[in-house]
Scaffold this motif. Structure first.
Motif, PDB file in Angstrom:
ATOM      1  N   ILE A   1       7.585   2.807 -11.907  1.00 26.93           N
ATOM      2  CA  ILE A   1       6.547   1.808 -12.184  1.00 26.93           C
ATOM      3  C   ILE A   1       5.812   1.403 -10.910  1.00 26.93           C
ATOM      4  N   PRO A   2       6.500   0.947  -9.857  1.00 26.08           N
ATOM      5  CA  PRO A   2       5.760   0.665  -8.618  1.00 26.08           C
ATOM      6  C   PRO A   2       5.116   1.906  -8.016  1.00 26.08           C
ATOM      7  N   GLN A   3       5.739   3.090  -8.214  1.00 27.17           N
ATOM      8  CA  GLN A   3       5.134   4.321  -7.717  1.00 27.17           C
ATOM      9  C   GLN A   3       3.792   4.587  -8.404  1.00 27.17           C
ATOM     10  N   ALA A   4       3.770   4.383  -9.715  1.00 24.48           N
ATOM     11  CA  ALA A   4       2.528   4.609 -10.465  1.00 24.48           C
ATOM     12  C   ALA A   4       1.456   3.608 -10.052  1.00 24.48           C
ATOM     13  N   LEU A   5       1.851   2.363  -9.837  1.00 21.81           N
ATOM     14  CA  LEU A   5       0.890   1.347  -9.398  1.00 21.81           C
ATOM     15  C   LEU A   5       0.321   1.702  -8.019  1.00 21.81           C
ATOM     16  N   GLU A   6       1.194   2.134  -7.130  1.00 22.57           N
ATOM     17  CA  GLU A   6       0.735   2.491  -5.784  1.00 22.57           C
ATOM     18  C   GLU A   6      -0.177   3.719  -5.823  1.00 22.57           C
TER      19      GLU A   6
END
Length: 397
Positions: A123-128
């Motif tokens: 999830i944070p990877q996709a946001l970044e």
């Protein structure tokens, strides 16, 4: 006195919402006179409201040039880029993320495949990844995720009201985790978590193929078959958040080609490929699709008789191929019903992005007071879903 004070506060909040909505829908700055005319509020009231919105950082003032003598009139515009709201669709095959500004305009999008088993770290990877490639491509610097004000997340499975994943065949390794709490702590912002298919249904009802209808049944035919229901414009959750979880019935199989909830096809490897082949006239694919529709029709008919929806939105593959599925499905369901009244079956307008769009829209719905600092600001569903619905209309016209 308390009653009068409360009434005054409610009126002030309503005036703030009216001015903010007017400016959010405008493509350029507007003067006090134009805002007054557009909202029906007096100029002194508009002045007072704009002062509040300026203090809240939701409005920016500009000074347009004037050709005549005298002081130019100030103009005001919605500070749509003052904050960001994101949505993430997490599944076993990866994550997709969308980031919107405060007006609901898409400013970034990305898809991230899993490195091994998909977990919450995606999830944070996709946001970044989304923040690093803002839209339109090459037009601006990377987005600052420090401006995030809320995040919505869609997960496959039964999601509790507090964001805990209670059950999931697709992602059993996440079952029992307080997903909402964990993500809110990591991202430092409120996180709204819900079932992926329910969020897809919500997006279709608010701004997709179900737009304009209050009661919508959403049917997704992909790697598995899923149903979700929106009643009176609200996701039907049920007392135990099990509404639509037909696969939870012991011994229940939608079709003969369902193996542990997964659909296995003969004519082509996937349902989307079967649909494309059927649309192209392949007799084997057409026969398999018709037999599939005949098998699922009794279950769909039962749902329709319980809910009596206004429309059934179906997602099964590319929009251009949808007729090959909708025609036999509608016919098979019709054969199950005694009464002539039945809802139309229509193709999904949002397709594979329905979940992530539902996730970001749900974040606006659930956290709107925190996003704007003002109560009762309507969520910008029309702008969230706008690009995709426009594209569908162009390709199907």
């Amino acid at each position: 006195m308390e009653t009068a004070r409360g009434a005054a506060q409610a009126e002030r909040a309503a005036n703030q919402v009216a001015c903010l909505r007017f400016l959010a829908d405008a493509d350029e700055a507007r003067t006090v006179g134009v805002i007054s005319e557009g909202t029906g509020l007096s100029r002194p009231t508009v002045h007072a409201v704009l002062d509040d919105l300026l203090d809240a950082g939701l409005v920016e003032a500009t000074s347009p040039a004037t050709a005549g003598p005298g002081r130019p009139a100030r103009a005001f515009q919605f500070a749509r880029d003052a904050g960001l709201v994101a949505g993430v669709d997490l599944g076993p095959r990866g994550a997709r993320a969308i980031i919107c500004n405060l007006a609901g305009d898409r400013v970034a999008y990305a898809e991230v495949p899993p490195n091994g088993t998909a977990d919450l770290s995606l999830i944070p990877q996709a946001l970044e990844a989304a923040a690093a490639t803002p839209e339109p491509a090459g037009s601006r610097q990377a987005l600052d995720l420090g401006r995030l004000r809320a995040v919505g997340v869609g997960l496959p499975g039964v999601v509790e009201a507090d964001g805990r994943l209670r059950a999931s065949l697709a992602m059993p390794h996440l079952v029992g985790l307080p997903v909402g709490e964990l993500l809110a702590k990591e991202l430092g912002q409120p996180v709204a978590v819900d079932n992926d298919i329910k969020l897809a249904a919500l997006a279709e009802q608010r701004g997709g193929a179900g737009r304009g209808y209050s009661d919508v049944v959403y049917l997704q035919i992909g790697h598995r078959l899923s149903v979700s229901i929106v009643l009176n414009g609200v996701i039907r959750q049920g007392r135990h958040r099990l509404a639509g979880e037909l696969g939870a019935q012991r011994g229940m199989r939608w079709t003969r080609n369902a193996q542990r909830g997964q659909l296995v096809w003969s004519a082509r490897p996937t349902g989307a490929e079967v649909l494309t082949a059927a649309a192209a006239g392949d007799p084997g694919a057409q026969a398999e699709l018709e037999d599939f529709c005949t098998q699922i029709a009794p279950r769909i008919a039962t749902v329709l008789l319980v809910v009596d929806p206004e429309v059934v939105v179906v997602r099964g593959g590319a929009a251009a191929d949808s007729g090959a599925l909708l025609r036999p499905l509608a016919a098979a369901v019709e054969n199950q019903l005694v009464f002539p009244e039945r809802p139309p079956f229509v193709a999904s307008a949002l397709g594979r992005e329905a979940v992530v769009l539902g996730a970001v829209g749900n974040a606006f719905d659930q956290v709107k007071s925190g996003i704007y600092g003002i109560q009762d600001v309507p969520s910008p569903w029309n702008r969230i879903t706008h690009p995709l619905t426009d594209t569908l209309e162009r390709t199907t016209r």
